[in-house]
Design a protein around this motif. Structure first.
Motif, short mmCIF file in Angstrom:
data_model
loop_
_atom_site.label_atom_id
_atom_site.label_comp_id
_atom_site.label_asym_id
_atom_site.label_seq_id
_atom_site.Cartn_x
_atom_site.Cartn_y
_atom_site.Cartn_z
N ALA A 23 43.70 29.55 35.44
CA ALA A 23 44.61 28.54 36.01
C ALA A 23 44.93 28.84 37.47
O ALA A 23 45.14 27.91 38.27
N LEU A 24 44.95 30.11 37.83
CA LEU A 24 45.25 30.50 39.21
C LEU A 24 44.00 30.55 40.10
O LEU A 24 44.08 30.93 41.27
N GLY A 25 42.85 30.19 39.54
CA GLY A 25 41.61 30.17 40.32
C GLY A 25 41.07 31.55 40.64
O GLY A 25 40.34 31.72 41.61
N MET A 26 41.39 32.54 39.80
CA MET A 26 40.97 33.92 40.04
C MET A 26 39.65 34.27 39.37
O MET A 26 39.09 35.33 39.62
N THR A 27 39.15 33.40 38.50
CA THR A 27 37.99 33.74 37.68
C THR A 27 36.68 33.25 38.31
O THR A 27 36.66 32.36 39.15
N LEU A 28 35.61 33.87 37.84
CA LEU A 28 34.25 33.46 38.17
C LEU A 28 33.66 32.76 36.95
O LEU A 28 34.08 33.02 35.82
N PRO A 29 32.68 31.91 37.15
CA PRO A 29 32.05 31.24 36.01
C PRO A 29 31.36 32.26 35.09
O PRO A 29 30.88 33.30 35.54
N GLY A 30 31.32 31.94 33.82
CA GLY A 30 30.64 32.79 32.84
C GLY A 30 31.28 32.63 31.48
O GLY A 30 32.41 32.15 31.36
N ASP A 31 30.55 33.02 30.48
CA ASP A 31 31.05 32.94 29.11
C ASP A 31 32.16 33.96 28.89
O ASP A 31 32.12 35.07 29.43
N TRP A 85 41.66 42.60 43.82
CA TRP A 85 43.10 42.34 43.67
C TRP A 85 43.38 41.58 42.37
O TRP A 85 44.29 41.91 41.62
N GLY A 86 42.61 40.54 42.11
CA GLY A 86 42.78 39.77 40.88
C GLY A 86 42.53 40.62 39.65
O GLY A 86 43.26 40.53 38.66
N ALA A 87 41.51 41.47 39.71
CA ALA A 87 41.21 42.36 38.59
C ALA A 87 42.37 43.32 38.33
O ALA A 87 42.77 43.53 37.19
N ALA A 88 42.93 43.88 39.41
CA ALA A 88 44.06 44.81 39.26
C ALA A 88 45.29 44.09 38.70
O ALA A 88 46.02 44.63 37.86
N SER A 89 45.51 42.86 39.16
CA SER A 89 46.65 42.07 38.68
C SER A 89 46.56 41.78 37.18
O SER A 89 47.52 41.97 36.43
N ILE A 90 45.40 41.33 36.75
CA ILE A 90 45.21 41.02 35.32
C ILE A 90 45.23 42.30 34.49
O ILE A 90 45.80 42.34 33.40
#
Length: 115
Positions: free
Chosen positions: A66-74, A42-47
């Protein structure tokens, strides 16, 4: 400064086309890319929708974080032709649709080819 913007953007486009043509003739094995790593489809589709509507890659990444949708990583990295062959058929500046990646999803943007 702003009156030169169209000329600068034209030069930038020429540089991107030159990078693409060099990549097709010299077949580089490495490319610099930017990543947005997302926790779910869902987050991927939104972005991806935000980017499809002309949103900035950096702004989209910042909003997702900022919305807490990401995973850690460079956010930036280098990929090889073997890892992501589809990246090497594109023009620098291309943003690819979300792809499954480990426990989440990733959106990749081609920044430049390495010679």
């Amino acid at each position: 400064m702003w009156k030169d913007t169209p000329q600068y953007l034209g030069e930038l486009l020429i540089w991107e086309i030159e990078d693409y043509l060099i990549a097709q003739s010299q077949r580089p094995e490495r490319a610099k890319v930017a990543f947005i790593r997302l926790a779910d489809a869902w987050g991927a589709a939104s972005i991806a929708a935000e980017l499809d509507n002309g949103g900035s890659f950096y702004s989209a990444a910042k909003r997702a974080d900022a919305l807490g949708m990401t995973l850690p990583g460079d956010m930036f990295g280098t990929v090889t032709r073997e890892q992501m062959p589809h990246v090497f058929t594109a023009v620098p500046g291309t943003t690819f649709p979300p792809m499954p990646d480990g426990d989440g999803w990733v959106i990749v943007r081609l920044v430049a080819f390495e010679s």
